[in-house]
Motif scaffolding. Sequence first.
Motif, mmCIF file in Angstrom:
data_model
loop_
_atom_site.group_PDB
_atom_site.id
_atom_site.type_symbol
_atom_site.label_atom_id
_atom_site.label_comp_id
_atom_site.label_asym_id
_atom_site.label_seq_id
_atom_site.Cartn_x
_atom_site.Cartn_y
_atom_site.Cartn_z
ATOM 1 N N PRO A 192 -59.912 9.991 -53.943
ATOM 2 C CA PRO A 192 -59.384 9.348 -52.731
ATOM 3 C C PRO A 192 -58.268 10.186 -52.001
ATOM 4 O O PRO A 192 -58.251 9.987 -50.586
ATOM 5 C CB PRO A 192 -58.638 8.326 -53.293
ATOM 6 N N GLU A 193 -57.913 11.116 -52.489
ATOM 7 C CA GLU A 193 -56.795 12.148 -51.857
ATOM 8 C C GLU A 193 -57.814 12.926 -50.829
ATOM 9 O O GLU A 193 -56.837 13.198 -49.808
ATOM 10 C CB GLU A 193 -56.405 12.996 -52.817
ATOM 11 N N ILE A 220 -60.036 9.350 -48.195
ATOM 12 C CA ILE A 220 -59.147 8.340 -47.245
ATOM 13 C C ILE A 220 -58.916 9.189 -46.297
ATOM 14 O O ILE A 220 -58.937 8.645 -45.085
ATOM 15 C CB ILE A 220 -58.034 7.835 -48.176
ATOM 16 N N ARG A 278 -55.678 2.070 -57.188
ATOM 17 C CA ARG A 278 -55.543 3.448 -56.798
ATOM 18 C C ARG A 278 -55.782 3.851 -55.432
ATOM 19 O O ARG A 278 -54.967 4.704 -54.786
ATOM 20 C CB ARG A 278 -56.293 4.467 -57.454
ATOM 21 N N LEU A 279 -56.749 2.996 -54.942
ATOM 22 C CA LEU A 279 -56.758 3.344 -53.267
ATOM 23 C C LEU A 279 -55.923 2.926 -52.583
ATOM 24 O O LEU A 279 -55.368 3.458 -51.514
ATOM 25 C CB LEU A 279 -58.317 2.662 -52.887
ATOM 26 N N ASP A 338 -52.615 2.542 -53.424
ATOM 27 C CA ASP A 338 -51.643 3.488 -53.994
ATOM 28 C C ASP A 338 -51.587 4.685 -52.958
ATOM 29 O O ASP A 338 -50.764 5.388 -52.633
ATOM 30 C CB ASP A 338 -51.617 3.744 -55.316
ATOM 31 N N CYS A 339 -52.951 5.204 -53.033
ATOM 32 C CA CYS A 339 -53.156 6.803 -52.485
ATOM 33 C C CYS A 339 -52.987 6.414 -50.631
ATOM 34 O O CYS A 339 -52.128 7.343 -50.168
ATOM 35 C CB CYS A 339 -54.713 7.269 -52.493
ATOM 36 N N GLN A 362 -49.309 6.386 -50.143
ATOM 37 C CA GLN A 362 -48.747 7.963 -50.378
ATOM 38 C C GLN A 362 -48.953 8.670 -49.202
ATOM 39 O O GLN A 362 -47.922 9.418 -48.986
ATOM 40 C CB GLN A 362 -49.453 8.488 -51.791
ATOM 41 N N TYR A 363 -49.659 8.577 -48.738
ATOM 42 C CA TYR A 363 -50.193 9.373 -47.526
ATOM 43 C C TYR A 363 -49.850 8.670 -46.264
ATOM 44 O O TYR A 363 -50.340 9.256 -44.925
ATOM 45 C CB TYR A 363 -51.807 10.140 -47.313
#
Length: 376
Positions: free
Chosen positions: A20-21, A24, A47-48, A50-51, A54-55
Motif C-alpha cells: 500500500p505504500e 495508495i 493497514r490501508l 494507517d498507510c 501516514q502519507y
Amino acid sequence: MATVKKATIALDAMGGDFGPEVVIPAAVHVVKKFSDIHIILVGDEERLHDCAKQYKIDLDKHFEIQHASQVVEMHDDPRHAVRKKKDSSMRVAINMVKEGRAQAAVSAGNTGALMATAKFVLKTVPGIDRPAICTTIPSYGGHTHMLDLGANVDSSGENLFQFAVMGSVLAEAIDNTHEPKIGLLNIGSEAGKGNAQVKEANKFLQEGPFNYIGYVEGDDIYSDKVDVVVCDGFVGNVSLKTMEGVAKMIAVMMRDEFNRSILSKLAGLVAWPVLSRFKKRVDPRMYNGASMLGLTGIVIKSHGSADVLSYANAIEIALLEVEKHVPDQIRECMEPLMGHADEEQAGANQTNTEEAIMDTSSQVSSQVKSQLESQA
C-alpha cells in the motif's frame, strides 16, 4: 491517456515489494488525472487506513476499501495461492471483476499466482486455449507490443496464432492502428528457419485475418517495421530480461564514463538535456503494466518493484482497456475463426478416416494411431 467514464478498478493493495505504500499514492495520482473513476483498495483494512494517514492521503468518495485477510507472497506456489488463499487481496480483486463490481484488476504480486488465479476465476475467452502476457517495448516508431512474456513456456503453433489474434486486437484498440503489422519472432527471416512450433504457426498466420508480415528477428522488436511481435513465453521472457539487463548496463557504463574526470562531468552537463529526453523515451516506468490477454475480464500485472509513477501507469493501462472493451473485441474476433477451425478439424478427421479404411493391411495400428493423434 484514457478517457473512461465511470470505471471501477480493483487494486491488489498488498501485492508487490512495497504494498500500500506505493499502491495508495499511485491511485491518488490517477484519480487526480481522471476524476470520474472509482478505486477499490483490496487488502488489510487497518493497514490501508494507517498507510493513508501516514502519507496524509484523504480517501474520499473516489475510494472504497475492501478487506482481505490474506496476502499472496512473492514466493508462494501458484497452486497454493489458488487453493489455500481464497481470501487474499489478489483473489478478492479478481473476484470483483468476475462479479461485475469492478471492470479491471491490477496487481504487482506474484506473476504465476496472478495468472493461475485469474484463469481459474475468470476463465478464457471462447477459442483461446491459454492467456498470454503482453507488454509494450520502446521502439523507433514509439512502441511495440510483445507477447507472450512468460505465461506459457511451451506453446503450440495454434497457441501462437491465438496470441497473434489477441495482440492484433490490443494494438488496434489501444493505439488506434488500422491493421497493425504482426511479426513472428524467429532466429531468421528465411522460410526454412525455426522450430516446428514456429513453422506451424507461420502457416496458420499466413491464412489469418490480419496484417501478417512474416518472421522477424530480435533486432526488429525495436524497429518501426512491426507493431506486434509474437513468441512463446520462454523466448519472450528471456528476451524481456535481456532487454532490462542491457538497459541497466548502458546506464551504469554511461554514468561511469561521465564521472571519470572533470572534463567528462562538464560534457555530461552539456549533454544533460539530450540525455534527459532520451531517458524519458525509454523510461521503463512509462511502460509498466502488462496485459493478461485472453481472459474474460481485464487483469493488469504491474512490476513487483514498481514505484508510484510506474504503478500509476499500470492503472491507466487498465482504464484504457476498459474504455476499449478489449476482452469483448477479442471474443468478437475469435468467433468466426472458431468456425473456420472446426471446419479444418472436420476435414482432417475425414481424411484420417479415409486413410484408415484404405489401409486394410494395418487396420489395428491405424486405429491406435488415430486415437493417439486425436488425444494429442
